[in-house]
Design a protein around this motif. Sequence first.
Motif, short mmCIF file in Angstrom:
data_model
loop_
_atom_site.label_atom_id
_atom_site.label_comp_id
_atom_site.label_asym_id
_atom_site.label_seq_id
_atom_site.Cartn_x
_atom_site.Cartn_y
_atom_site.Cartn_z
N UNK A 44 0.85 -1.19 0.00
CA UNK A 44 0.00 0.00 0.00
C UNK A 44 0.88 1.24 0.00
N UNK A 45 0.64 2.15 -0.93
CA UNK A 45 1.41 3.39 -1.01
C UNK A 45 1.02 4.29 0.14
N UNK A 46 2.02 4.83 0.86
CA UNK A 46 1.75 5.74 1.97
C UNK A 46 2.15 7.18 1.64
N UNK A 47 3.14 7.35 0.77
CA UNK A 47 3.56 8.66 0.25
C UNK A 47 4.48 8.38 -0.94
N UNK A 48 5.01 9.43 -1.51
CA UNK A 48 5.87 9.26 -2.69
C UNK A 48 7.01 8.30 -2.38
N UNK A 49 7.08 7.20 -3.12
CA UNK A 49 8.13 6.18 -2.99
C UNK A 49 8.17 5.46 -1.65
N UNK A 50 7.13 5.61 -0.84
CA UNK A 50 7.06 4.92 0.45
C UNK A 50 5.79 4.07 0.49
N UNK A 51 5.96 2.85 1.03
CA UNK A 51 4.87 1.87 1.04
C UNK A 51 4.81 1.15 2.37
N UNK A 52 3.67 0.54 2.64
CA UNK A 52 3.52 -0.42 3.72
C UNK A 52 3.53 -1.78 3.03
N UNK A 53 4.47 -2.63 3.42
CA UNK A 53 4.62 -3.95 2.81
C UNK A 53 4.14 -5.00 3.81
N UNK A 54 3.06 -5.69 3.47
CA UNK A 54 2.52 -6.74 4.32
C UNK A 54 2.90 -8.09 3.76
N UNK A 55 3.04 -9.06 4.65
CA UNK A 55 3.39 -10.39 4.18
C UNK A 55 3.38 -11.41 5.29
N UNK A 56 3.84 -12.59 4.93
CA UNK A 56 3.94 -13.71 5.87
C UNK A 56 5.41 -14.02 6.09
N UNK A 57 5.81 -14.03 7.36
CA UNK A 57 7.17 -14.37 7.73
C UNK A 57 7.15 -15.75 8.38
N UNK A 58 8.01 -16.63 7.90
CA UNK A 58 8.15 -17.95 8.52
C UNK A 58 9.52 -18.00 9.17
N UNK A 59 9.51 -18.17 10.50
CA UNK A 59 10.71 -18.20 11.31
C UNK A 59 10.55 -19.27 12.37
N UNK A 60 11.53 -20.13 12.50
CA UNK A 60 11.50 -21.16 13.54
C UNK A 60 10.27 -22.06 13.42
N UNK A 61 9.84 -22.29 12.17
CA UNK A 61 8.71 -23.17 11.92
C UNK A 61 7.34 -22.55 12.14
N UNK A 62 7.31 -21.24 12.43
CA UNK A 62 6.05 -20.54 12.68
C UNK A 62 5.86 -19.48 11.60
N UNK A 63 4.65 -19.41 11.04
CA UNK A 63 4.34 -18.40 10.03
C UNK A 63 3.33 -17.41 10.60
N UNK A 64 3.67 -16.13 10.53
CA UNK A 64 2.81 -15.07 11.06
C UNK A 64 2.76 -13.90 10.08
N UNK A 65 1.65 -13.15 10.10
CA UNK A 65 1.61 -11.92 9.29
C UNK A 65 2.49 -10.84 9.92
N UNK A 66 3.19 -10.11 9.07
CA UNK A 66 4.05 -9.01 9.51
C UNK A 66 3.85 -7.84 8.57
N UNK A 67 4.30 -6.67 9.02
CA UNK A 67 4.18 -5.47 8.21
C UNK A 67 5.47 -4.67 8.34
N UNK A 68 6.00 -4.21 7.21
CA UNK A 68 7.24 -3.45 7.19
C UNK A 68 7.03 -2.15 6.41
#
Length: 191
Positions: free
Chosen positions: A109-133
Motif C-alpha cells: 500500500x502506497x503511503x507517500x511518494x516512494x514509500x509503502x507499507x509492505x505486508x506479508x507472511x514471515x516464517x521463522x522457527x517453523x512458525x508463520x505469522x503476518x508481519x508489516x514493514x
Amino acid sequence: MKKLIILAAAALLNTAVFAQTTWNSDKMHSKLQFTITHLLVSDVDGEFKDFSATIVAAKPDFSDAKFQMTANTASVNTGVDQRDNHLKSDAFFDVTKFPALTFTSTGITKTSANHYKLNGSLTLHGVTKPVSFDLWYRGTITNPMSKADDAGFKVTGVIKRSDFNFGSSFGASTLSDEVTVQANGEFGKAK
C-alpha cells in the motif's frame, strides 16, 4: 480473417504493456540485518550472510510489487563466534530443523511518494505469522558498470520473538521481545 489478426495483435500488445518484470537481489550490494536489546541496556546487531530476494512487478513505481525473500539461518553472523553458534542451536534458530526463514509479501500500500507499507507472511522457527514493514523505493537507474537497470529498496520494521516462539527460554530482561529488522537491497532487472 483481418479482424482476427487485429484482435490477436491487440491482445499481444496489451499483454506486453502489462508484462511482469522480475528483479533479483544483488548479493554484493544487499544486506539483511537485525538488532535486539541485551540486558535492557545495549543493542546487539547481526545479519544473514546468505540470503536472496526477488521482486515481481508490472508498474515502474513498484506499487504492485510482490516480494519473496529466503535467508539461510546458518549464515547468521553477529561478529562473535560463540554467540553465532548459540543462535544456530535449538535454543534459537535451530538451523538443523529450520534451515531457512522466508518472507512472502501479501500486499503493498502506497503511503507517500516512494514509500509503502509492505505486508506479508514471515516464517521463522517453523512458525508463520503476518508481519508489516515500511518500504522505501529509492529509485531505478541504469547501472554504469553493467548497463542494466537496477532498483534500490530499504525495508524496516519490528517483529516480536514471542510471535515465533523464538528464544523462548530467554525473558525480556535478557533479550528484548522486539527485534528490529532492516534490509537494504539493490535489485537487478532479470534478462
